[in-house]
Every structure is written in structure tokens, then in C-alpha cells.
Design a protein around this motif. Structure first.
Motif, PDB file in Angstrom:
ATOM      1  N   GLY A  13      15.494  30.805 -32.873  1.00  0.00           N
ATOM      2  CA  GLY A  13      15.248  29.459 -32.351  1.00  0.00           C
ATOM      3  C   GLY A  13      14.549  28.517 -33.317  1.00  0.00           C
ATOM      4  O   GLY A  13      14.145  27.425 -32.930  1.00  0.00           O
ATOM      5  N   ARG A  86      26.304  35.158 -26.700  1.00  0.00           N
ATOM      6  CA  ARG A  86      25.146  34.239 -26.630  1.00  0.00           C
ATOM      7  C   ARG A  86      24.357  34.356 -25.339  1.00  0.00           C
ATOM      8  O   ARG A  86      23.537  33.499 -25.035  1.00  0.00           O
ATOM      9  N   SER A  91      20.869  38.881 -26.058  1.00  0.00           N
ATOM     10  CA  SER A  91      19.631  38.576 -26.793  1.00  0.00           C
ATOM     11  C   SER A  91      18.584  39.664 -26.565  1.00  0.00           C
ATOM     12  O   SER A  91      17.813  39.990 -27.454  1.00  0.00           O
ATOM     13  N   ARG A 148      10.371  26.914 -29.981  1.00  0.00           N
ATOM     14  CA  ARG A 148      11.633  27.659 -30.085  1.00  0.00           C
ATOM     15  C   ARG A 148      12.179  28.004 -28.704  1.00  0.00           C
ATOM     16  O   ARG A 148      13.378  27.940 -28.460  1.00  0.00           O
ATOM     17  N   ARG A 152      15.805  26.949 -27.070  1.00  0.00           N
ATOM     18  CA  ARG A 152      16.745  27.950 -26.559  1.00  0.00           C
ATOM     19  C   ARG A 152      17.089  27.672 -25.093  1.00  0.00           C
ATOM     20  O   ARG A 152      18.246  27.766 -24.676  1.00  0.00           O
ATOM     21  N   GLU A 155      19.604  24.988 -24.806  1.00  0.00           N
ATOM     22  CA  GLU A 155      20.947  25.510 -25.110  1.00  0.00           C
ATOM     23  C   GLU A 155      21.535  26.230 -23.901  1.00  0.00           C
ATOM     24  O   GLU A 155      22.701  26.049 -23.556  1.00  0.00           O
ATOM     25  N   ILE A 172      11.801  35.747 -26.751  1.00  0.00           N
ATOM     26  CA  ILE A 172      11.662  35.319 -28.150  1.00  0.00           C
ATOM     27  C   ILE A 172      10.500  36.049 -28.819  1.00  0.00           C
ATOM     28  O   ILE A 172      10.619  36.548 -29.946  1.00  0.00           O
TER      29      ILE A 172
END
Ligand code: C5P
Length: 218
Positions: A13, A86, A91, A148, A152, A155, A172
């Protein structure tokens, strides 16, 4: 044409891929998103329920996966998985997958092969340290975890993926921890990399700063 290698490393990010795409366009470089390669392996692990502790299963998996990258489109054994890689699920598992030595050996080989003889910008975690220690320009892009996480989340919102700020921030931080403390090619700044903190700059300023480093060398 001589090859020219620009690496951008940094945590999740920090804006690596956005800026790498802009640089690629400006200088007509190839762009390789190496995080997407690890994400494809992670997606395969989820779909095939691969046991990450089982070396045999990992080796077998690496024989069976075929990654094909066409610009920003990613094919896993022939299937376009550009969207599927994604998700928050991918993640969540990608850092433990990327910490496996055999996985890294395969992907690093591919990254060097793809880059051979090209003018290219690559983003990732170990591009300027392990994969291309002699890169022409090395950037280490950072930003605070909170900024960050906000990026994210935006998004995910745009893609209609449900997630809360707290979940994204936690994911994250967990990825940062695994990526920077793993044995194989941890996320660290290369000694000769230029560090840029994108929390304090807008994207055009980051682009200007990186362009100045490239212009000096190209
Ligand atoms: O860049 P992105 O956040 O999509 O990368 C996903 C994950 O892939 C990272 O959290 C890291 O675990 C792994 N990765 C890596 N080395 C790279 C690129 C990504 O270990 N060069």
C-alpha cells in the motif's frame, strides 16, 4: 537498446504499483508487478488446499503452476486471475506463501528471465536487494500503516469488496511483520536505494523525484 532496470521496493500500500505504472508509461519501460506473481501462487494454494508445511506438496505444486504475464493481465494455468488475486483472502495468505524458499527461487528466476535485456521497472519487496542488486535505479517507497490502510480500503471500495478499516490495517501490519522478519529475502531497504515517504507527498511529487533519479542515469 541497452537494458535499464529500475526497482521499487516497499511495504503493502505504499503506492509502488501506481507509481511504477506511471514511470513505465513516461519512459516506455516494461512494468512487472512481482507481488502479483506471489499472489497467483497464493491463489493456487487456496484453491488446492496446499499444506504450506509439506515440502513435497509445495514442490509438486510448483511443477504444476504455469504463470503467464501479459502486461497487467495475469494467467494462472491459462485462466485470467487478474481480479481473483486481489481479494482480502489472497492478501491474508500471500505473505506466508512468499516466505517459502522454493516459491521464491522459482519466481526470482522468472523475474530475471522476464527482465533480461529490457528497459523495465519492477516493484516488490526484494527487487533491489536480492533480485537485481545492481539495478540502475533503486527506490524504497514507504508510508505510514494508517495511510496505506486507507488507500487499500479505497481500492476495495471501488471494486465492491467488503472490508473494514480495522481489518485492512491489521492485515497490512501482519504482512509488514512477516515480510520484514522472514529468513528468505526480507523486506529491507537496499543500502544504495533512495527512500521516499509517500505519506507526505502527492503522486506527482513522487513521480518527479523518481524521474530525477532516472534522468541522471539513463
Ligand atoms: O505487492 P503486493 O502487496 O501485491 O505483494 C503481495 C505479497 O507478495 C507481499 O506481502 C509479499 O509477501 C510478497 N512479495 C514478496 N516479494 C516480492 C513481491 C511480493 O515477497 N518481490
Amino acid at each position: 537498446m541497452d537494458s535499464f532496470i529500475v526497482t521499487i521496493d516497499g511495504p503493502a500500500g505504499s503506492g509502488k504499483s501506481t507509481i511504477a505504472k506511471m514511470i513505465a508509461k513516461k519512459y516506455n519501460f516494461t512494468y512487472l508487478d512481482t507481488g502479483a506473481m506471489y499472489r497467483m501462487i497464493a491463489l493456487y494454494v487456496i484453491r488446492h488446499n496446499i499444506d504450506l508445511e509439506n515440502k513435497k506438496e509445495i514442490e509438486e505444486m510448483l511443477k504444476n503452476v504455469k504463470l503467464d504475464i501479459q502486461g497487467n493481465t495475469f494467467y494462472l494455468n491459462g485462466e485470467d486471475v487478474s481480479e481473483a488475486i486481489r481479494t482480502p483472502e489472497v492478501s491474508k495468505i500471500v505473505s506466508p506463501v512468499a516466505a517459502i524458499k522454493e516459491v521464491r527461487v522459482k519466481l526470482v528466476d522468472m523475474q530475471r528471465e522476464i527482465s533480461f535485456g529490457k528497459r523495465i521497472i519492477l516493484d516488490g519487496r526484494d527487487m533491489g536487494t536480492t533480485v537485481f542488486p545492481k539495478a540502475d535505479v533503486k527506490i524504497f517507497l514507504i508510508a505510514s500503516p494508517e495511510i496505506r490502510a486507507k488507500r487499500r480500503l479505497k481500492e476495495y471500495d471501488e471494486k465492491g469488496i467488503a472490508a473494514t478499516y480495522e481489518e485492512v490495517l491489521e492485515s497490512i501490519k501482519e504482512r509488514d511483520y512477516i515480510d520484514s522478519t522472514r529468513k528468505e529475502s526480507p523486506l529491507v531497504k537496499a543500502q544504495d536505494a533512495h527512500e521516499i515517504d509517500s505519506s507526505k507527498l502527492n503522486i506527482d511529487d513522487v513521480l518527479k523525484e523518481i524521474s530525477a533519479y532516472i534522468d541522471k542515469k539513463i
